[in-house]
Design a protein around this motif. Structure first.
Motif, mmCIF file in Angstrom:
data_model
loop_
_atom_site.group_PDB
_atom_site.id
_atom_site.type_symbol
_atom_site.label_atom_id
_atom_site.label_comp_id
_atom_site.label_asym_id
_atom_site.label_seq_id
_atom_site.Cartn_x
_atom_site.Cartn_y
_atom_site.Cartn_z
ATOM 1 N N THR A 273 35.069 33.914 39.765
ATOM 2 C CA THR A 273 34.662 33.663 41.155
ATOM 3 C C THR A 273 35.772 33.954 42.163
ATOM 4 O O THR A 273 35.504 34.455 43.251
ATOM 5 N N ASP A 274 37.007 33.661 41.817
ATOM 6 C CA ASP A 274 38.061 33.859 42.810
ATOM 7 C C ASP A 274 38.311 35.334 43.133
ATOM 8 O O ASP A 274 38.918 35.648 44.152
ATOM 9 N N GLU A 275 37.830 36.237 42.284
ATOM 10 C CA GLU A 275 37.991 37.662 42.614
ATOM 11 C C GLU A 275 37.109 38.039 43.809
ATOM 12 O O GLU A 275 37.397 38.999 44.517
ATOM 13 N N ILE A 276 36.027 37.291 44.030
ATOM 14 C CA ILE A 276 35.186 37.562 45.208
ATOM 15 C C ILE A 276 36.016 37.331 46.474
ATOM 16 O O ILE A 276 35.882 38.029 47.465
ATOM 17 N N PHE A 277 36.926 36.375 46.421
ATOM 18 C CA PHE A 277 37.756 36.050 47.591
ATOM 19 C C PHE A 277 39.021 36.915 47.649
ATOM 20 O O PHE A 277 39.399 37.406 48.699
ATOM 21 N N PHE A 278 39.683 37.053 46.496
ATOM 22 C CA PHE A 278 41.051 37.590 46.520
ATOM 23 C C PHE A 278 41.192 38.985 45.928
ATOM 24 O O PHE A 278 42.295 39.521 45.883
ATOM 25 N N GLY A 279 40.078 39.589 45.446
ATOM 26 C CA GLY A 279 40.170 40.905 44.812
ATOM 27 C C GLY A 279 40.571 40.783 43.347
ATOM 28 O O GLY A 279 40.870 39.692 42.860
ATOM 29 N N PRO A 280 40.599 41.925 42.613
ATOM 30 C CA PRO A 280 40.897 41.858 41.180
ATOM 31 C C PRO A 280 42.301 41.327 40.917
ATOM 32 O O PRO A 280 43.237 41.669 41.637
ATOM 33 N N PHE A 281 42.429 40.482 39.907
ATOM 34 C CA PHE A 281 43.773 40.031 39.492
ATOM 35 C C PHE A 281 43.745 39.658 38.020
ATOM 36 O O PHE A 281 42.699 39.277 37.487
ATOM 37 N N ARG A 282 44.885 39.811 37.365
ATOM 38 C CA ARG A 282 45.009 39.364 35.968
ATOM 39 C C ARG A 282 45.328 37.889 35.911
ATOM 40 O O ARG A 282 44.814 37.157 35.110
ATOM 41 N N ARG A 283 46.300 37.505 36.740
ATOM 42 C CA ARG A 283 46.616 36.073 36.798
ATOM 43 C C ARG A 283 47.134 35.723 38.186
ATOM 44 O O ARG A 283 47.633 36.580 38.920
ATOM 45 N N MET A 284 46.977 34.463 38.479
ATOM 46 C CA MET A 284 47.345 33.947 39.794
ATOM 47 C C MET A 284 48.291 32.778 39.522
ATOM 48 O O MET A 284 47.965 31.923 38.698
ATOM 49 N N VAL A 285 49.459 32.735 40.176
ATOM 50 C CA VAL A 285 50.409 31.650 39.886
ATOM 51 C C VAL A 285 51.046 31.121 41.173
ATOM 52 O O VAL A 285 51.098 31.825 42.183
ATOM 53 N N HIS B 96 32.295 43.496 50.016
ATOM 54 C CA HIS B 96 32.912 42.212 49.674
ATOM 55 C C HIS B 96 32.986 41.282 50.894
ATOM 56 O O HIS B 96 32.948 40.068 50.749
ATOM 57 N N VAL B 97 33.065 41.853 52.088
ATOM 58 C CA VAL B 97 33.092 41.003 53.291
ATOM 59 C C VAL B 97 31.713 40.416 53.556
ATOM 60 O O VAL B 97 31.575 39.231 53.871
ATOM 61 N N TRP B 98 30.661 41.229 53.356
ATOM 62 C CA TRP B 98 29.298 40.683 53.524
ATOM 63 C C TRP B 98 29.057 39.540 52.540
ATOM 64 O O TRP B 98 28.429 38.536 52.867
ATOM 65 N N LYS C 10 36.336 54.172 57.599
ATOM 66 C CA LYS C 10 35.276 54.039 56.581
ATOM 67 C C LYS C 10 35.929 53.704 55.241
ATOM 68 O O LYS C 10 35.991 54.549 54.348
ATOM 69 N N PRO C 11 36.432 52.486 55.110
ATOM 70 C CA PRO C 11 37.157 52.167 53.878
ATOM 71 C C PRO C 11 36.213 52.083 52.681
ATOM 72 O O PRO C 11 35.056 51.706 52.835
ATOM 73 N N ASP C 12 36.744 52.444 51.518
ATOM 74 C CA ASP C 12 35.951 52.309 50.287
ATOM 75 C C ASP C 12 36.776 51.458 49.316
ATOM 76 O O ASP C 12 37.416 51.968 48.398
ATOM 77 N N TYR C 13 36.732 50.157 49.526
ATOM 78 C CA TYR C 13 37.536 49.254 48.695
ATOM 79 C C TYR C 13 37.057 49.244 47.250
ATOM 80 O O TYR C 13 37.856 49.215 46.324
ATOM 81 N N ALA C 14 35.730 49.270 47.056
ATOM 82 C CA ALA C 14 35.218 49.152 45.687
ATOM 83 C C ALA C 14 35.784 50.277 44.825
ATOM 84 O O ALA C 14 36.301 50.044 43.723
ATOM 85 N N ALA C 15 35.744 51.509 45.347
ATOM 86 C CA ALA C 15 36.224 52.645 44.549
ATOM 87 C C ALA C 15 37.737 52.568 44.349
ATOM 88 O O ALA C 15 38.238 52.808 43.251
ATOM 89 N N LEU C 16 38.467 52.212 45.395
ATOM 90 C CA LEU C 16 39.933 52.170 45.263
ATOM 91 C C LEU C 16 40.389 51.038 44.349
ATOM 92 O O LEU C 16 41.334 51.199 43.578
ATOM 93 N N ARG D 33 39.461 48.471 37.150
ATOM 94 C CA ARG D 33 38.143 47.815 37.136
ATOM 95 C C ARG D 33 37.837 47.250 38.523
ATOM 96 O O ARG D 33 38.756 47.003 39.320
ATOM 97 N N ALA D 34 36.549 47.057 38.773
ATOM 98 C CA ALA D 34 36.136 46.472 40.050
ATOM 99 C C ALA D 34 36.307 44.952 39.997
ATOM 100 O O ALA D 34 36.648 44.395 38.951
ATOM 101 N N ARG D 35 36.064 44.275 41.125
ATOM 102 C CA ARG D 35 36.057 42.798 41.123
ATOM 103 C C ARG D 35 35.004 42.306 40.141
ATOM 104 O O ARG D 35 33.915 42.881 40.084
ATOM 105 N N ASP D 36 35.310 41.237 39.442
ATOM 106 C CA ASP D 36 34.356 40.690 38.483
ATOM 107 C C ASP D 36 33.764 39.417 39.099
ATOM 108 O O ASP D 36 34.436 38.390 39.188
ATOM 109 N N PRO D 37 32.476 39.470 39.529
ATOM 110 C CA PRO D 37 31.894 38.300 40.205
ATOM 111 C C PRO D 37 31.841 37.049 39.318
ATOM 112 O O PRO D 37 31.721 35.938 39.821
#
Ligand SMILES: Cc1cc2nc3c(=O)[nH]c(=O)nc-3n(C[C@H](O)[C@H](O)[C@H](O)COP(=O)(O)OP(=O)(O)OC[C@H]3O[C@@H](n4cnc5c(N)ncnc54)[C@H](O)[C@@H]3O)c2cc1C
Ligand code: SF4
Ligand code: SF4
Length: 397
Positions: A58-70, A379-381, A38-44, A51-55
């Motif tokens: 847009t890429d946080e919906i796919f890859f989870g929270p991040f400050r920068r991607m390189v 997030h999977v749904w 029973k994972p709880d990704y949103a809380a973790l 902070r939670a994913r910021d919709p």
């Protein structure tokens, strides 16, 4: 020094990748520490990254929270590394600078280079032994308790990192850095050997294998030869339907969303792909200084057609491996075209994350319908919705 502590036997568990929790003094902890219960990704995610994913990003919906991607690569690339060696070089730098007392990660089994064995590395020189990818599962987390180290770094795959984050507070570390790699389509080391046997009549000479983002598998042999096989020409139809265990077909975290930094290659178009997720992730990347070359990730092509085709193949396979319904004569042509017109860079990474989410829902519905409600996070749904898959009223917690 590289130290492989003895671990207890695993407790029997259904849907388990043997992350080590069932071997601990309190195996009941699996009940809340497991990605497959029973994972709880949103809380973790909110707890670990602040902070939670910021919709809106847009890429946080796919890859989870991040400050920068390189996109990134180490210069020079490290010998024996899976890509250029960023993951293990971060471990080396943490030990060189005295930021941690030990790095917990996987080394190859001395009797089988493809089998992972959990090790605690306490000197920077020891990290080179851990470079490269191995296929299989090993109880990474159990040695975390051994020797009572208080300042450690862990390099691990998503199902290990989920349990680590859940138990982090109880493990009582003063400092914990988490370097995650993405992970998909893992299988047992025994199954992987069967796959190598299909790829070469001298499988023992295969020293390296990678599923590259340009739709080719790269094989390197011990005599220096390199072979590239288009995905479409892989002997997938010769593998048994249960080649990939149900855990890895129903895993809900491809990109290691709870790591401080994710070190992969999927969105890197031939280079590595880093997701710096929080301040500790920035510190880790900062340790590499000018050894690492960094550039902006790019994106090309459109993923929708590929993902829809994948969905149809998973449905047709009815629980087996998703084979492409395509005549043999067309395979070399499509294999040649895919790297040129298929989704590339970040679009390739988005496509792979959506495909994995589709697999998760379809396989769980088929084999473990009672688990869908607790195991599939929001997030999977969200990822499968554009492809017409929505949760039923009994499929949401
Ligand atoms: C089974 C598997 C599937 C993967 N699939 C993808 C993918 O689809 N997309 C993607 O972008 N990246 C994937 N990766 C990550 C990728 O293979 C590289 O590990 C990553 O890009 C880092 O490269 P590097 O050169 O920096 O790593 P290196 O410096 O060579 O270090 C690799 C690290 O991975 C650890 N490791 C190796 N095998 C295992 C294992 N079985 N379990 C836990 N830890 C292990 C090693 O101990 C080492 O610390 C996968 C990794 C694994 C283990
Ligand atoms: S994967 Fe880890 S937490 Fe989950 S059941 Fe297995 S040992 Fe327990
Ligand atoms: S695919 Fe998922 S469940 Fe399987 S080993 Fe990788 S992270 Fe763990």
């Amino acid at each position: 020094m590289v130290w492989a502590p003895a671990v207890k036997a695993a407790a029997p568990r259904d849907l388990c990748t043997d992350c080590g929790v069932s071997r601990s003094s309190d195996p009941k902890q699996c009940g809340h520490a497991c990605q497959f219960i029973k994972p709880d990704y949103a809380a973790l995610e909110a707890h670990v990254h602040g902070r939670a994913r910021d919709p809106r990003r847009t890429d946080e919906i796919f890859f989870g929270p991040f400050r920068r991607m390189v996109r990134a690569s180490l210069a020079p690339p490290r010998m024996g590394a899976q890509w250029t060696g960023i993951a293990t070089r971060i471990g080396e730098r943490l030990l060189e600078t005295g930021a941690v007392d030990a790095v917990l990660t996987m080394a190859p089994d001395p009797c089988d280079k493809w089998k992972p064995v959990p090790v605690l590395v306490t000197s920077a020189e020891g990290m080179s032994q851990c470079r490269g990818m191995r296929m299989g599962y090993a109880p990474l987390l159990e040695p975390a308790r051994a020797r009572g180290f208080k300042r450690i770094a862990v390099i691990g795959i998503p199902c290990q990192v989920y349990a680590l984050r859940l138990l982090e507070a109880r493990l009582g570390f003063e400092k914990l850095y988490v370097v995650g790699t993405p992970c998909s389509d893992n299988t047992t080391t025994e199954n992987f050997h069967a796959f190598l046997n299909l790829l070469s009549d001298q499988p023992d000479t295969i020293a390296y294998l990678e599923f590259r983002a340009d739709y080719h598998v790269e094989l390197r042999f011990s005599d220096g030869r390199v072979r590239e096989i288009p995905f479409l020409k892989l002997p997938i139809s010769k593998l048994p339907p249960d080649f990939f265990p149900m855990t890895c077909r129903t895993c809900v975290d491809y990109t290691n969303v709870l790591a401080d930094i994710t070190v992969g290659y999927m969105g890197g178009q031939g280079e590595q792909w880093l997701l710096v997720r929080n301040q500790r992730g920035e510190e880790l990347l900062g340790l590499l200084g000018d050894e690492v070359r960094i550039s902006k990730p790019e994106s090309a092509g459109k993923r929708a057609g590929s993902v829809e085709g994948f969905l149809k193949n998973v449905e047709l396979a009815a629980g087996g491996l998703p084979l492409r319904s395509m005549p043999n004569w067309l395979r070399p042509i499509v294999g040649w075209l895919m790297p040129k017109i298929g989704p590339r860079g970040l679009e390739f990474a988005r496509a792979r994350v959506e495909m994995k989410a589709i697999e998760t829902v379809l396989h769980l519905r088929r084999q473990y319908p009672q688990r869908v409600k607790n195991m599939v996070p929001a997030h999977v749904w969200a990822l499968v919705k554009p492809y017409g898959i929505e949760s039923g009223s009994d499929e949401r917690p």
